[in-house]
Design a protein around this motif. Sequence first.
Motif, PDB file in Angstrom:
ATOM      1  N   GLN A 260       0.822  -1.208   0.000  1.00  0.00           N
ATOM      2  CA  GLN A 260       0.000   0.000   0.000  1.00  0.00           C
ATOM      3  C   GLN A 260       0.867   1.273   0.000  1.00  0.00           C
ATOM      4  OE1 GLN A 260      -0.881   2.023   3.109  1.00  0.00           O
ATOM      5  NE2 GLN A 260      -2.200   3.374   1.921  1.00  0.00           N
ATOM      6  N   LEU A 261       1.896   1.293   0.833  1.00  0.00           N
ATOM      7  CA  LEU A 261       2.762   2.469   0.907  1.00  0.00           C
ATOM      8  C   LEU A 261       3.590   2.649  -0.364  1.00  0.00           C
ATOM      9  CD1 LEU A 261       3.948   2.215   4.625  1.00  0.00           C
ATOM     10  CD2 LEU A 261       2.370   3.890   3.658  1.00  0.00           C
ATOM     11  N   ARG A 262       4.036   1.513  -0.916  1.00  0.00           N
ATOM     12  CA  ARG A 262       4.784   1.588  -2.181  1.00  0.00           C
ATOM     13  C   ARG A 262       3.890   2.160  -3.283  1.00  0.00           C
ATOM     14  NH1 ARG A 262       6.586  -1.755  -6.702  1.00  0.00           N
ATOM     15  NH2 ARG A 262       8.754  -1.208  -7.147  1.00  0.00           N
ATOM     16  N   GLY A 263       2.620   1.736  -3.279  1.00  0.00           N
ATOM     17  CA  GLY A 263       1.665   2.252  -4.256  1.00  0.00           C
ATOM     18  C   GLY A 263       1.451   3.758  -4.108  1.00  0.00           C
ATOM     19  N   LYS A 264       1.392   4.241  -2.865  1.00  0.00           N
ATOM     20  CA  LYS A 264       1.205   5.676  -2.623  1.00  0.00           C
ATOM     21  C   LYS A 264       2.345   6.497  -3.224  1.00  0.00           C
ATOM     22  CE  LYS A 264      -0.445   7.616   1.046  1.00  0.00           C
ATOM     23  NZ  LYS A 264      -0.788   8.057   2.408  1.00  0.00           N
ATOM     24  N   ILE A 265       3.562   6.006  -3.042  1.00  0.00           N
ATOM     25  CA  ILE A 265       4.726   6.735  -3.579  1.00  0.00           C
ATOM     26  C   ILE A 265       4.714   6.714  -5.107  1.00  0.00           C
ATOM     27  CG2 ILE A 265       7.241   6.899  -3.599  1.00  0.00           C
ATOM     28  CD1 ILE A 265       7.167   5.279  -0.952  1.00  0.00           C
ATOM     29  N   LEU A 266       4.427   5.549  -5.669  1.00  0.00           N
ATOM     30  CA  LEU A 266       4.395   5.437  -7.133  1.00  0.00           C
ATOM     31  C   LEU A 266       3.326   6.353  -7.724  1.00  0.00           C
ATOM     32  CD1 LEU A 266       4.809   1.559  -7.383  1.00  0.00           C
ATOM     33  CD2 LEU A 266       6.444   3.267  -8.246  1.00  0.00           C
ATOM     34  N   PHE A 267       2.184   6.431  -7.056  1.00  0.00           N
ATOM     35  CA  PHE A 267       1.106   7.295  -7.534  1.00  0.00           C
ATOM     36  C   PHE A 267       1.531   8.761  -7.479  1.00  0.00           C
ATOM     37  CE2 PHE A 267      -2.901   9.666  -6.520  1.00  0.00           C
ATOM     38  CZ  PHE A 267      -3.453   9.580  -7.789  1.00  0.00           C
ATOM     39  N   LYS A 268       2.188   9.130  -6.392  1.00  0.00           N
ATOM     40  CA  LYS A 268       2.620  10.515  -6.225  1.00  0.00           C
ATOM     41  C   LYS A 268       3.666  10.912  -7.264  1.00  0.00           C
ATOM     42  CE  LYS A 268       4.309  13.777  -2.759  1.00  0.00           C
ATOM     43  NZ  LYS A 268       4.870  13.965  -1.419  1.00  0.00           N
TER      44      LYS A 268
END
Length: 393
Positions: free
Chosen positions: A309-317
């Motif tokens: 989930q956190l990795r996804g947040k960074i990639l999205f940002k």
Amino acid sequence: MIRKKQTEKPYEWDPPAPSTVYIKIKNIPYETFKNRLNQGLITTDIDQIRYRLERHIYCCGICSKYVNEYCVITNRKVESGWICKSFVPKEEFIYLDARPEQKDSAGFRYLSETGLEKDSAEGGREEGNPKSTGMRGFYEEGVILYRQGRLKLALQAFDRVLEENPLDFAALFHKGNSLLKLKRYEEALEIFERASKINPDNAGLWTNLGFALTKLERFRDALEAFEKSILLNPVQKNAWEGKDAVLSRIRLCEEKLKESEKALERDPDDQDALFEKGKLHLKLGEQEKSVQAFKRALEKQPENVEAWQLRGKILFKTGSEKEALHAFEKATRLKPDYPDAWYEKGKVFLKLGNLRGAENAFKIAADLWDSKGFKTKAESAREKVKKLESGKA
């Protein structure tokens, strides 16, 4: 008896030292100031104050002892741009929202609420226009409701103003404040970012943006916001204290990061240390390092849902929407009742133009948060659904 006329000695420019101004703004003992100075925590702040003193930006006109062009301490009529060593910051320059009668005041002690009284011309409204008068009425009603703590009703009033004029800075500013106090931090951040494009020179806005970022544990970004606020108006106790608080959080993260590094030196495959390292890099705004740490953690422990989930947040940002979607889908497959991943997944769908997928993801997130007792987060997700249903997303 004839009295000899006394000639008044002309007032000379004799400003206080930057350290004196800093101590007055912060309202701290000299020993505390010395400790901060020795630790190198306030060098930039002192330089900014010195810059303003040299250019006479600090002056008796903003001193609380300056009344009707006279200094009540020296009993002199002072010229524009003068300042004396007795300089006392005006109360509105060091506003601190810490009212003892409010239960939640301690949680919002850095929040700036200056400028609640709105100029009738603000937002480009013309006098005599019935529609403009009505919108001003909604704004004033929102301010009253906000002060009463009836924040949800205040939001509705500010939204009515913003429906008519989406660029109304004052309504955006106080809508953001209302969302902050409702603990809907991500929404508040979005509103403040919109407002900053309209009026980037409002110091209070940057203070509150820093506050929202602090609550979201984006400490480096928060520090930048507080520093921007202080640069625009150095005489703000709330911004200075917000900066001090976030600097403490940054130092703590850096200490923990060193501990994680030592743990990884002992065992390069330590999954917990890798995961912790990723989270700490994220808080410090070091996104690339955070992505790499989470990637390594997932290689060792591919079922770590929070890491996905956190990795996804960074990639999205960082603009990698498809990779982010893959990370969130992985998280929701591993743990279908994980609302944070569903909510982030909805944001990606929205960015990719999949409105139906976004609405469905937000609904699932809202229901899951509701079932777990996180009412505020559930409300944020439902607000996204309402916007999608009304076509305003």
